[in-house]
Design an enzyme around this catalytic site. Sequence first.
Site, PDB file in Angstrom:
ATOM      1  N   HIS A 105      -6.617  -5.677  -1.396  1.00  0.00           N
ATOM      2  CA  HIS A 105      -5.641  -4.997  -0.913  1.00  0.00           C
ATOM      3  C   HIS A 105      -4.476  -5.032  -0.250  1.00  0.00           C
ATOM      4  O   HIS A 105      -3.219  -4.446  -0.623  1.00  0.00           O
ATOM      5  CB  HIS A 105      -5.891  -3.700  -0.339  1.00  0.00           C
ATOM      6  CG  HIS A 105      -4.811  -2.503  -0.501  1.00  0.00           C
ATOM      7  ND1 HIS A 105      -4.718  -1.915  -1.483  1.00  0.00           N
ATOM      8  CD2 HIS A 105      -4.856  -1.662   0.757  1.00  0.00           C
ATOM      9  CE1 HIS A 105      -3.761  -0.437  -1.327  1.00  0.00           C
ATOM     10  NE2 HIS A 105      -3.750  -0.605   0.109  1.00  0.00           N
ATOM     11  N   ASP A 157      -8.704  -5.918  -5.368  1.00  0.00           N
ATOM     12  CA  ASP A 157      -8.300  -4.660  -4.722  1.00  0.00           C
ATOM     13  C   ASP A 157      -7.942  -3.768  -6.126  1.00  0.00           C
ATOM     14  O   ASP A 157      -8.009  -3.898  -6.855  1.00  0.00           O
ATOM     15  CB  ASP A 157      -7.014  -4.565  -4.376  1.00  0.00           C
ATOM     16  CG  ASP A 157      -6.743  -3.493  -4.003  1.00  0.00           C
ATOM     17  OD1 ASP A 157      -7.462  -2.412  -3.368  1.00  0.00           O
ATOM     18  OD2 ASP A 157      -5.277  -2.598  -4.151  1.00  0.00           O
ATOM     19  N   SER A 175       0.824  -1.587   0.334  1.00  0.00           N
ATOM     20  CA  SER A 175      -0.366  -0.104  -0.251  1.00  0.00           C
ATOM     21  C   SER A 175       1.772   1.252  -0.334  1.00  0.00           C
ATOM     22  O   SER A 175       2.101   1.641  -0.811  1.00  0.00           O
ATOM     23  CB  SER A 175      -0.604   0.347   1.041  1.00  0.00           C
ATOM     24  OG  SER A 175      -1.756   0.755   0.834  1.00  0.00           O
TER      25      SER A 175
END
Lengths: 469, 469
Positions: free
Chosen positions: B446, B389, B175
């Site tokens: 994610h 995601d 991320s």
Amino acid sequence: MKSCMHLLLCFLLLIKTTTSQSIIKTLPGYPGPLPFKLETGYISVGAEDEIELFYYFIESERDPETDPLLFWHTGGPGCSGLSGLLIEIGPLAFDLESFDGSFPSLVINPYSWTKIASIIFIDSPIGTGFSYSNKSNAYLSCDTKSANANYLFLRKWLLKHPKFLKNRLYVAGDSYGGKIATMVALEIAKGNEAGLQPRMLLQGYIIGNSRTGNEDSNERIPYAHRMALISDEYFELAKSGCHGEYVNSDPNNYKCQYALELIRECTKLINDIHILEPRCRYMSPRPNDILSGQLFLEDDPLDLLVLSRKDKPWCRNHNYVPIYVWANNETVQEALHIKKGTITSWTRCNMTIVYMNMAYKEDVKSIFRHHQLLNEKGYQALAYSGDHDMYVPYLSTLKWIRALNLTVDDKWRPWYVGGQVAGYTEKYKNYNQAFITFATVKGAGHIAPEYKPKECLAMIDRWLSLFPL
Amino acid sequence: MKSCMHLLLCFLLLIKTTTSQSIIKTLPGYPGPLPFKLETGYISVGAEDEIELFYYFIESERDPETDPLLFWHTGGPGCSGLSGLLIEIGPLAFDLESFDGSFPSLVINPYSWTKIASIIFIDSPIGTGFSYSNKSNAYLSCDTKSANANYLFLRKWLLKHPKFLKNRLYVAGDSYGGKIATMVALEIAKGNEAGLQPRMLLQGYIIGNSRTGNEDSNERIPYAHRMALISDEYFELAKSGCHGEYVNSDPNNYKCQYALELIRECTKLINDIHILEPRCRYMSPRPNDILSGQLFLEDDPLDLLVLSRKDKPWCRNHNYVPIYVWANNETVQEALHIKKGTITSWTRCNMTIVYMNMAYKEDVKSIFRHHQLLNEKGYQALAYSGDHDMYVPYLSTLKWIRALNLTVDDKWRPWYVGGQVAGYTEKYKNYNQAFITFATVKGAGHIAPEYKPKECLAMIDRWLSLFPL
């Protein structure tokens, strides 16, 4: 004179029919009396009444007098109505948590479609479930014969259950059953037009991840591309090399064949009925099955019983083991009023009729024209698609709908259950106000209610109630 | 003379450092001694050593002498290294089954990346986890400061742990942590080139669903289209109306704004960090949070404790409740050797620094150039993406990789774990044999190892071992 003929025909239909029907109050595996009304029986069809089609009928648990009547077709071809009833949309389900390989328990399915509709589940075509014939050549079947037989079945069934003649009728089914359901709907429409009796209150049809024809397979490649299973490059290569024709591609077109081979390598071990779930065949003790690659409902009961051992990785096919144990049990067959000696062994999906003996032929290559006719005649349709199914991807369904060149009446938008996005829907209409509702079921595979039961019940309830999804 | 300068610099680095380090033998919630070597500590960074960055270091459980060293950056910005350790890739995890809101139990994570690598988890930037400063203006941070601080941290850490100077080093993160990890990798590369000490054995970097910059958001629309969340029509409308520019679209371009509004309506209630999981905010007792729509890691501890009641529908955020209970417990903080009075309340992801006080600025708008430089300098990269995601979709990652105009070395193909397709991979190389491995993790959101731990460990093990995925 015309109506006399019809009465005579009705009479003939009835006297020719060697039907049986039984009300089932209890079932082995379920404690106490059944909290819904279940009837099973046989209705004979065919030129000489040589085919005995078995059915399960469950009255709506809400108001059978006014609730619609659904005539449900399970897929395959060759998958039993009992599978539709116990694994998809019926009021009972197996208690999978407690199942240990011995006799399974049944529990209530809180998301049964019988909460809002009466449903006839049929074992069709002949060779499926408990349907049988004493004549071996009766087992030779095809789409046209199957749809004709089911239509005749329904006429006879309604004559024996005249109180349901006043209920709104929908023909329904998923997978290959969606194809047959569409054909049966058109048979009914034409029968009504021809004045055949009984006249049916057909409203429309409901199909899920439904086979249209060979063209479905063509959409698997764009679908695989969208779902990140093949690269942009491979997709472009296939599009330009094969000119968009992937199913009946020219074997001498090497550019196309090369692209298709790259794609096959990328997708061959994907579980095409739900692309995120494990491919069970490759966890099987018999992975080199001669039918490998041919079956899409890969439940071989022998393999499954081995697979269902606790130490093996989870596989959706484990869920299908209890139905084999249950439906092959003698007390169960007695409770269902199965005629003794008619069936040697019950299978959920009789692949033998399709693939081994080639007893079943897909003689109708595409039902696009059926959809078109039903739409022109003013019937309503709900075509839903689990969006994680690559076997009959939602793109296949969208393709035939769009090819009808209808007006968009309700633009693409999410539909919600419990405050969450349950999928997306778009509604189309023709000049005649005949609607087709398209809906995806987000995260669901080939048999959407198996994956998203709560969402599917909400969808069908809203649609049957003529509300927006 | 030059090497004297370096020795002096090393010396200065060490004497300026008010480090602390402790070996942790047991942890509350875990029965018995820890079956791995855990060290925690603070290392001071900043111009005046005003920032105390807290870290967790775990030695490889296989062979710390030869296994690689990973410097892990959790996302946010503002998410604690403890979250990476206990929820993503570390050797311990919460026993979610037994958690009832009281003090949680810890269990072994069989898919910990510490099975094959030593890992430093850092609480960075300042304001994250247990990192702190006594000077309030030290909390003003940005990408550049954060990456500089982390590089300085690592230099100091390695000087205090010289035996790890001979291990292959990879900077890693997911991320927003992937962005910082990439920046830190480039700092190290440049530091090595400038002869800064200690010289690090940097091999490359590993990033998961990693932020590149604002351009990531642009790929959400093509991704939503692929995943059947928006229709072909809306996508075509947006493409032609906005000319492919969706993030910085012209507010006076009504055709574009109309398309974007249609798309927003379709996706606003989708859980963008895993499109198939429920959107927890809309199950929350406080749905009208002022931050609504701003947070992607939506775990408000107050809401979560209410949410985690058994009668509420499942929500992934329930999994994040135990870490709040655990990390805010006094005996835990003592066991971790947290300095008393430095932190008022521990949060998994400190959104305050990003959104409320605006203490953190995203001053580096895109790290495309960082990727390009690292590739040119010959470093290896693994860029993996959970393919479900939408927050940083795999399309964003593919976009920057393809923009590098590299040669495809290993064409797009599935990679397998346990005989199943775990995702797809493609490997790219430059003239200099610097490789970039792209990989999707099928079905993951994610934070890929949260969803597919077994697959992610296999992926990282193969890649670090220089095997094909």
